[in-house]
Motif scaffolding. Structure first.
Motif, PDB file in Angstrom:
ATOM      1  N   ASP A   1      11.051 -12.776  17.378  1.00 58.06           N
ATOM      2  CA  ASP A   1      11.373 -13.443  16.112  1.00 58.06           C
ATOM      3  C   ASP A   1      10.087 -13.697  15.327  1.00 58.06           C
ATOM      4  O   ASP A   1       9.853 -13.111  14.299  1.00 58.06           O
ATOM      5  CB  ASP A   1      12.128 -14.749  16.371  1.00 58.06           C
ATOM      6  N   ASP A   2       9.273 -14.583  15.845  1.00 59.87           N
ATOM      7  CA  ASP A   2       7.967 -14.875  15.263  1.00 59.87           C
ATOM      8  C   ASP A   2       6.901 -14.453  16.262  1.00 59.87           C
ATOM      9  O   ASP A   2       7.146 -14.403  17.462  1.00 59.87           O
ATOM     10  CB  ASP A   2       7.816 -16.383  14.982  1.00 59.87           C
ATOM     11  N   LEU A   3       5.698 -14.189  15.763  1.00 58.00           N
ATOM     12  CA  LEU A   3       4.600 -13.821  16.644  1.00 58.00           C
ATOM     13  C   LEU A   3       4.115 -15.056  17.411  1.00 58.00           C
ATOM     14  O   LEU A   3       3.674 -16.032  16.806  1.00 58.00           O
ATOM     15  CB  LEU A   3       3.447 -13.215  15.850  1.00 58.00           C
ATOM     16  N   ILE A   4       4.239 -14.987  18.726  1.00 58.80           N
ATOM     17  CA  ILE A   4       3.773 -16.068  19.604  1.00 58.80           C
ATOM     18  C   ILE A   4       2.835 -15.445  20.628  1.00 58.80           C
ATOM     19  O   ILE A   4       3.228 -14.534  21.362  1.00 58.80           O
ATOM     20  CB  ILE A   4       4.944 -16.772  20.324  1.00 58.80           C
ATOM     21  N   ILE A   5       1.607 -15.932  20.666  1.00 60.28           N
ATOM     22  CA  ILE A   5       0.611 -15.417  21.609  1.00 60.28           C
ATOM     23  C   ILE A   5       0.179 -16.565  22.513  1.00 60.28           C
ATOM     24  O   ILE A   5      -0.243 -17.615  22.035  1.00 60.28           O
ATOM     25  CB  ILE A   5      -0.615 -14.838  20.876  1.00 60.28           C
ATOM     26  N   GLU A   6       0.301 -16.350  23.819  1.00 59.52           N
ATOM     27  CA  GLU A   6      -0.161 -17.315  24.814  1.00 59.52           C
ATOM     28  C   GLU A   6      -1.356 -16.688  25.525  1.00 59.52           C
ATOM     29  O   GLU A   6      -1.189 -15.751  26.304  1.00 59.52           O
ATOM     30  CB  GLU A   6       0.945 -17.633  25.812  1.00 59.52           C
ATOM     31  N   LYS A   7      -2.550 -17.193  25.217  1.00 59.38           N
ATOM     32  CA  LYS A   7      -3.749 -16.609  25.812  1.00 59.38           C
ATOM     33  C   LYS A   7      -4.758 -17.654  26.289  1.00 59.38           C
ATOM     34  O   LYS A   7      -5.926 -17.339  26.483  1.00 59.38           O
ATOM     35  CB  LYS A   7      -4.408 -15.632  24.844  1.00 59.38           C
ATOM     36  N   ASP A   8      -4.281 -18.869  26.513  1.00 59.80           N
ATOM     37  CA  ASP A   8      -5.185 -19.917  27.000  1.00 59.80           C
ATOM     38  C   ASP A   8      -5.800 -19.570  28.348  1.00 59.80           C
ATOM     39  O   ASP A   8      -6.913 -19.994  28.651  1.00 59.80           O
ATOM     40  CB  ASP A   8      -4.460 -21.265  27.101  1.00 59.80           C
ATOM     41  N   ASP A   9      -5.076 -18.816  29.167  1.00 59.68           N
ATOM     42  CA  ASP A   9      -5.561 -18.460  30.505  1.00 59.68           C
ATOM     43  C   ASP A   9      -6.084 -17.026  30.583  1.00 59.68           C
ATOM     44  O   ASP A   9      -6.256 -16.484  31.671  1.00 59.68           O
ATOM     45  CB  ASP A   9      -4.444 -18.664  31.535  1.00 59.68           C
ATOM     46  N   LEU A  10      -6.329 -16.422  29.430  1.00 63.00           N
ATOM     47  CA  LEU A  10      -6.860 -15.069  29.385  1.00 63.00           C
ATOM     48  C   LEU A  10      -8.349 -15.101  29.714  1.00 63.00           C
ATOM     49  O   LEU A  10      -9.114 -15.827  29.100  1.00 63.00           O
ATOM     50  CB  LEU A  10      -6.654 -14.477  27.989  1.00 63.00           C
ATOM     51  N   ASP A  11      -8.749 -14.302  30.702  1.00 67.00           N
ATOM     52  CA  ASP A  11     -10.147 -14.237  31.119  1.00 67.00           C
ATOM     53  C   ASP A  11     -10.761 -12.940  30.575  1.00 67.00           C
ATOM     54  O   ASP A  11     -10.693 -11.884  31.214  1.00 67.00           O
ATOM     55  CB  ASP A  11     -10.244 -14.286  32.645  1.00 67.00           C
ATOM     56  N   LEU A  12     -11.347 -13.030  29.395  1.00 68.16           N
ATOM     57  CA  LEU A  12     -11.946 -11.854  28.764  1.00 68.16           C
ATOM     58  C   LEU A  12     -13.140 -11.332  29.547  1.00 68.16           C
ATOM     59  O   LEU A  12     -13.391 -10.121  29.564  1.00 68.16           O
ATOM     60  CB  LEU A  12     -12.353 -12.167  27.321  1.00 68.16           C
ATOM     61  N   PHE A  13     -13.870 -12.219  30.212  1.00 66.03           N
ATOM     62  CA  PHE A  13     -15.013 -11.790  31.020  1.00 66.03           C
ATOM     63  C   PHE A  13     -14.533 -10.879  32.151  1.00 66.03           C
ATOM     64  O   PHE A  13     -15.097  -9.810  32.377  1.00 66.03           O
ATOM     65  CB  PHE A  13     -15.774 -12.999  31.584  1.00 66.03           C
ATOM     66  N   LEU A  14     -13.501 -11.281  32.869  1.00 66.05           N
ATOM     67  CA  LEU A  14     -12.939 -10.468  33.950  1.00 66.05           C
ATOM     68  C   LEU A  14     -12.436  -9.134  33.408  1.00 66.05           C
ATOM     69  O   LEU A  14     -12.709  -8.075  33.988  1.00 66.05           O
ATOM     70  CB  LEU A  14     -11.794 -11.207  34.648  1.00 66.05           C
ATOM     71  N   LEU A  15     -11.718  -9.162  32.304  1.00 63.33           N
ATOM     72  CA  LEU A  15     -11.204  -7.923  31.730  1.00 63.33           C
ATOM     73  C   LEU A  15     -12.334  -6.991  31.304  1.00 63.33           C
ATOM     74  O   LEU A  15     -12.265  -5.783  31.543  1.00 63.33           O
ATOM     75  CB  LEU A  15     -10.289  -8.235  30.547  1.00 63.33           C
ATOM     76  N   ARG A  16     -13.369  -7.546  30.688  1.00 64.37           N
ATOM     77  CA  ARG A  16     -14.515  -6.712  30.303  1.00 64.37           C
ATOM     78  C   ARG A  16     -15.134  -6.043  31.530  1.00 64.37           C
ATOM     79  O   ARG A  16     -15.470  -4.864  31.511  1.00 64.37           O
ATOM     80  CB  ARG A  16     -15.568  -7.562  29.586  1.00 64.37           C
ATOM     81  N   GLU A  17     -15.258  -6.822  32.594  1.00 66.03           N
ATOM     82  CA  GLU A  17     -15.838  -6.295  33.837  1.00 66.03           C
ATOM     83  C   GLU A  17     -14.986  -5.155  34.399  1.00 66.03           C
ATOM     84  O   GLU A  17     -15.505  -4.102  34.760  1.00 66.03           O
ATOM     85  CB  GLU A  17     -15.955  -7.434  34.855  1.00 66.03           C
TER      86      GLU A  17
END
Length: 170
Positions: A93-109
């Motif tokens: 319906d509407d754009l909802i993004i839940e990223k409080d627990d997103l670990d960008l450092f881990l993903l980059r690695e």
């Protein structure tokens, strides 16, 4: 028809580890050949539920990937049985993004371990700033080195006959 995909990806070169995990958790499923240091697998049953029995016995780094073309996508990463990174995006319906627990450092690695660029990673998870042509879920899966993820779930694999070297764990 819209795509609905949901799969697990264990960071390992050993397909047998995933076969053992499925058996130990009293599940049934399909195990794909190792590719880029990941072994992809599906568990029979509801495709989008994360199985506690799998997570509780997880021997290492485990990704649960889901993509619902008309609704959103989700990427959850576990280290053993702990969630170490979580992202959920819904645009039903509407754009909802839940990223409080997103670990960008881990993903980059993890992305750099594959020899891929992690330069635009923040924008991919933002969607408001994202300008790519491919779905963000596909971009992340490819950057992580996941080979098996498109149009793939326990709901649409059938008997697995369309895949080479797939193992059914009963």
């Amino acid at each position: 028809m819209s795509e609905f995909s949901a799969s697990y990806h264990l960071k390992t070169n050993d397909q047998q580890k995933v076969i053992d995990l499925i058996r130990a958790s009293n599940n049934k499923g399909y195990v794909f050949p190792e590719s880029n240091g990941w072994v992809t697998f599906l568990i029979q049953g509801p495709a989008f539920d994360i199985r506690k029995s799998i997570v509780s016995l997880n021997p290492g780094l485990l990704v649960h990937y889901s993509y619902m073309e008309d609704h959103g996508w989700e990427l959850i990463i576990f280290e053993k049985d702990d969630i170490v990174s979580a992202y959920k995006c819904d645009w039903t319906d509407d754009l909802i993004i839940e990223k409080d627990d997103l670990d960008l450092f881990l993903l980059r690695e993890l992305i750099m371990q594959q020899g891929n660029s992690a330069e635009d990673i923040k924008e991919i998870f933002d969607l408001v700033q994202f300008t790519g042509e491919e779905p963000p879920a596909y971009l992340i899966a490819k950057k992580l080195g996941l080979r098996y993820f498109e149009w793939l779930s326990s709901d649409n694999i059938g008997d697995g006959e369309h895949y080479e070297n797939i193992v059914f764990v009963d």
